[in-house]
Design a protein around this motif. Structure first.
Motif, PDB file in Angstrom:
ATOM      1  N   VAL A 155       0.855  -1.177   0.000  1.00  0.00           N
ATOM      2  CA  VAL A 155       0.000   0.000   0.000  1.00  0.00           C
ATOM      3  C   VAL A 155       0.890   1.225   0.000  1.00  0.00           C
ATOM      4  CG1 VAL A 155      -1.770   1.266   1.281  1.00  0.00           C
ATOM      5  CG2 VAL A 155      -1.777  -1.235   1.290  1.00  0.00           C
ATOM      6  N   VAL A 156       0.652   2.135  -0.952  1.00  0.00           N
ATOM      7  CA  VAL A 156       1.395   3.375  -1.012  1.00  0.00           C
ATOM      8  C   VAL A 156       0.630   4.448  -0.239  1.00  0.00           C
ATOM      9  CG1 VAL A 156       2.343   5.154  -2.521  1.00  0.00           C
ATOM     10  CG2 VAL A 156       2.422   2.751  -3.209  1.00  0.00           C
ATOM     11  N   ASP A 157      -0.649   4.651  -0.561  1.00  0.00           N
ATOM     12  CA  ASP A 157      -1.483   5.639   0.130  1.00  0.00           C
ATOM     13  C   ASP A 157      -2.886   5.058   0.236  1.00  0.00           C
ATOM     14  OD1 ASP A 157      -2.520   7.866   1.316  1.00  0.00           O
ATOM     15  OD2 ASP A 157      -2.199   9.190  -0.400  1.00  0.00           O
ATOM     16  N   LEU A 158      -3.296   4.681   1.439  1.00  0.00           N
ATOM     17  CA  LEU A 158      -4.574   4.030   1.657  1.00  0.00           C
ATOM     18  C   LEU A 158      -5.743   4.988   1.423  1.00  0.00           C
ATOM     19  CD1 LEU A 158      -5.905   1.392   2.449  1.00  0.00           C
ATOM     20  CD2 LEU A 158      -5.733   2.091   4.834  1.00  0.00           C
ATOM     21  N   GLU A 159      -5.639   6.232   1.798  1.00  0.00           N
ATOM     22  CA  GLU A 159      -6.716   7.198   1.640  1.00  0.00           C
ATOM     23  C   GLU A 159      -7.020   7.471   0.175  1.00  0.00           C
ATOM     24  OE1 GLU A 159      -5.988  10.762   3.834  1.00  0.00           O
ATOM     25  OE2 GLU A 159      -5.648   9.663   5.670  1.00  0.00           O
ATOM     26  N   ASP A 160      -5.967   7.578  -0.620  1.00  0.00           N
ATOM     27  CA  ASP A 160      -6.172   7.854  -2.045  1.00  0.00           C
ATOM     28  C   ASP A 160      -6.345   6.573  -2.845  1.00  0.00           C
ATOM     29  OD1 ASP A 160      -5.997  10.600  -1.677  1.00  0.00           O
ATOM     30  OD2 ASP A 160      -3.814  10.644  -2.049  1.00  0.00           O
ATOM     31  N   GLY A 161      -6.180   5.430  -2.217  1.00  0.00           N
ATOM     32  CA  GLY A 161      -6.347   4.164  -2.904  1.00  0.00           C
ATOM     33  C   GLY A 161      -5.192   3.859  -3.843  1.00  0.00           C
ATOM     34  N   ILE A 162      -3.997   4.200  -3.465  1.00  0.00           N
ATOM     35  CA  ILE A 162      -2.826   3.918  -4.313  1.00  0.00           C
ATOM     36  C   ILE A 162      -2.130   2.693  -3.732  1.00  0.00           C
ATOM     37  CG2 ILE A 162      -0.636   4.802  -5.194  1.00  0.00           C
ATOM     38  CD1 ILE A 162      -1.771   7.624  -4.816  1.00  0.00           C
ATOM     39  N   TYR A 163      -1.957   1.684  -4.618  1.00  0.00           N
ATOM     40  CA  TYR A 163      -1.317   0.432  -4.219  1.00  0.00           C
ATOM     41  C   TYR A 163      -0.105   0.174  -5.104  1.00  0.00           C
ATOM     42  CZ  TYR A 163      -5.721  -0.150  -1.785  1.00  0.00           C
ATOM     43  OH  TYR A 163      -6.811   0.046  -0.975  1.00  0.00           O
ATOM     44  N   ARG A 164       0.710  -0.676  -4.592  1.00  0.00           N
ATOM     45  CA  ARG A 164       1.918  -1.023  -5.335  1.00  0.00           C
ATOM     46  C   ARG A 164       1.826  -2.485  -5.737  1.00  0.00           C
ATOM     47  NH1 ARG A 164       5.780  -0.534  -1.364  1.00  0.00           N
ATOM     48  NH2 ARG A 164       5.715  -2.749  -0.968  1.00  0.00           N
ATOM     49  N   ILE A 165       2.235  -2.752  -7.025  1.00  0.00           N
ATOM     50  CA  ILE A 165       2.276  -4.127  -7.511  1.00  0.00           C
ATOM     51  C   ILE A 165       3.680  -4.397  -8.032  1.00  0.00           C
ATOM     52  CG2 ILE A 165      -0.178  -4.127  -8.111  1.00  0.00           C
ATOM     53  CD1 ILE A 165       0.655  -3.831 -11.041  1.00  0.00           C
ATOM     54  N   PRO A 166       4.095  -5.668  -8.109  1.00  0.00           N
ATOM     55  CA  PRO A 166       5.444  -5.964  -8.621  1.00  0.00           C
ATOM     56  C   PRO A 166       5.614  -5.423 -10.025  1.00  0.00           C
ATOM     57  CG  PRO A 166       4.491  -7.913  -7.599  1.00  0.00           C
ATOM     58  CD  PRO A 166       3.421  -6.889  -7.635  1.00  0.00           C
ATOM     59  N   ILE A 167       6.806  -5.026 -10.353  1.00  0.00           N
ATOM     60  CA  ILE A 167       7.094  -4.401 -11.643  1.00  0.00           C
ATOM     61  C   ILE A 167       6.809  -5.340 -12.795  1.00  0.00           C
ATOM     62  CG2 ILE A 167       9.551  -4.951 -11.718  1.00  0.00           C
ATOM     63  CD1 ILE A 167       9.759  -1.942 -12.801  1.00  0.00           C
ATOM     64  N   ASP A 168       7.115  -6.623 -12.617  1.00  0.00           N
ATOM     65  CA  ASP A 168       6.834  -7.600 -13.688  1.00  0.00           C
ATOM     66  C   ASP A 168       5.323  -7.676 -13.973  1.00  0.00           C
ATOM     67  OD1 ASP A 168       9.512  -8.190 -13.953  1.00  0.00           O
ATOM     68  OD2 ASP A 168       9.442  -9.933 -12.602  1.00  0.00           O
ATOM     69  N   SER A 169       4.543  -7.639 -12.922  1.00  0.00           N
ATOM     70  CA  SER A 169       3.068  -7.674 -13.086  1.00  0.00           C
ATOM     71  C   SER A 169       2.600  -6.403 -13.781  1.00  0.00           C
ATOM     72  CB  SER A 169       2.364  -7.793 -11.725  1.00  0.00           C
ATOM     73  OG  SER A 169       2.741  -8.994 -11.096  1.00  0.00           O
ATOM     74  N   ALA A 170       3.194  -5.257 -13.410  1.00  0.00           N
ATOM     75  CA  ALA A 170       2.799  -3.988 -14.032  1.00  0.00           C
ATOM     76  C   ALA A 170       3.159  -3.980 -15.517  1.00  0.00           C
ATOM     77  CB  ALA A 170       3.480  -2.819 -13.307  1.00  0.00           C
ATOM     78  N   ILE A 171       4.288  -4.508 -15.904  1.00  0.00           N
ATOM     79  CA  ILE A 171       4.706  -4.547 -17.300  1.00  0.00           C
ATOM     80  C   ILE A 171       3.770  -5.463 -18.078  1.00  0.00           C
ATOM     81  CG2 ILE A 171       6.536  -5.332 -18.868  1.00  0.00           C
ATOM     82  CD1 ILE A 171       8.552  -4.301 -16.811  1.00  0.00           C
ATOM     83  N   ASN A 172       3.431  -6.622 -17.497  1.00  0.00           N
ATOM     84  CA  ASN A 172       2.505  -7.545 -18.172  1.00  0.00           C
ATOM     85  C   ASN A 172       1.135  -6.914 -18.360  1.00  0.00           C
ATOM     86  OD1 ASN A 172       4.347  -9.593 -18.475  1.00  0.00           O
ATOM     87  ND2 ASN A 172       3.775 -10.650 -16.583  1.00  0.00           N
ATOM     88  N   LYS A 173       0.658  -6.192 -17.326  1.00  0.00           N
ATOM     89  CA  LYS A 173      -0.649  -5.557 -17.398  1.00  0.00           C
ATOM     90  C   LYS A 173      -0.673  -4.490 -18.478  1.00  0.00           C
ATOM     91  CE  LYS A 173      -4.194  -3.869 -14.431  1.00  0.00           C
ATOM     92  NZ  LYS A 173      -5.158  -4.761 -14.061  1.00  0.00           N
TER      93      LYS A 173
END
Length: 177
Positions: A155-173
């Motif tokens: 979780v990067v910022d819970l209030e704004d709903g910003i989450y972090r995902i692995p870079i490999d998953s982000a590239i695939n997405k």
């Protein structure tokens, strides 16, 4: 007559005289029950003072009998001078002695200074290497933390709903969309 004799003959006579005088000293020491060294010391003492060794009774502590004066001549002036003064001259070259003493002292001082500088240099290099290791280990830890962040969910910022995902998953997405 002594000038016409060979040096070997003179040496032989001198050695025989020395051995005979040693025998006489031994006999005198045994007769009066004193050591040979004392006899030699007393003889030297009274000879140096100019007291006649042939005197007896209350005038002198020497033994009875006559003493023969021995005159030994040599052609070696250095030996004759040494015998008359009791020591041999040293004939030191003081210039060379001072020079080599100065050179030796200088070399020792240079060696000590070199050791001091070497130890300071070694200490500096050790501190530098330790500093680099600390920096390297700090970078290694930072690199590991960043690698962990890039390859994990969070979780990067819970209030704004910003989450972090692995870079490999982000590239695939991104590639699929």
């Amino acid at each position: 007559m002594s000038d016409k004799q060979s040096s070997e003959f003179k040496s032989k006579v001198a050695q025989e005289a020395a051995s005979e005088s040693q025998k006489v000293i031994q006999k005198i020491a045994a007769k009066y029950e004193v050591s040979e060294e004392e006899v030699i010391k007393w003889t030297s003492k009274y000879s140096d003072k100019g007291i006649g060794l042939s005197q007896t009774g209350s005038q002198s502590d020497s033994d009875e009998g006559s003493v023969e004066d021995v005159d030994i001549s040599t052609e070696d002036e250095e030996l004759a001078s040494g015998v008359s003064h009791g020591v041999m001259s040293d004939n030191l070259n003081y210039g060379k002695l001072i020079f080599w003493s100065t050179v030796g002292t200088s070399l020792v001082v240079i060696f000590v200074v070199a050791i001091v500088f070497f130890s300071q240099y070694s200490l500096f290099e050790a501190q530098k290497e330790a500093s680099l290791r600390v920096t390297y280990s700090d970078f290694s830890e930072l690199w590991a933390e960043q690698e962990q962040e890039l390859n994990s969910f969070g979780v990067v910022d819970l209030e704004d709903g910003i989450y972090r995902i692995p870079i490999d998953s982000a590239i695939n997405k991104i590639a699929i969309d």
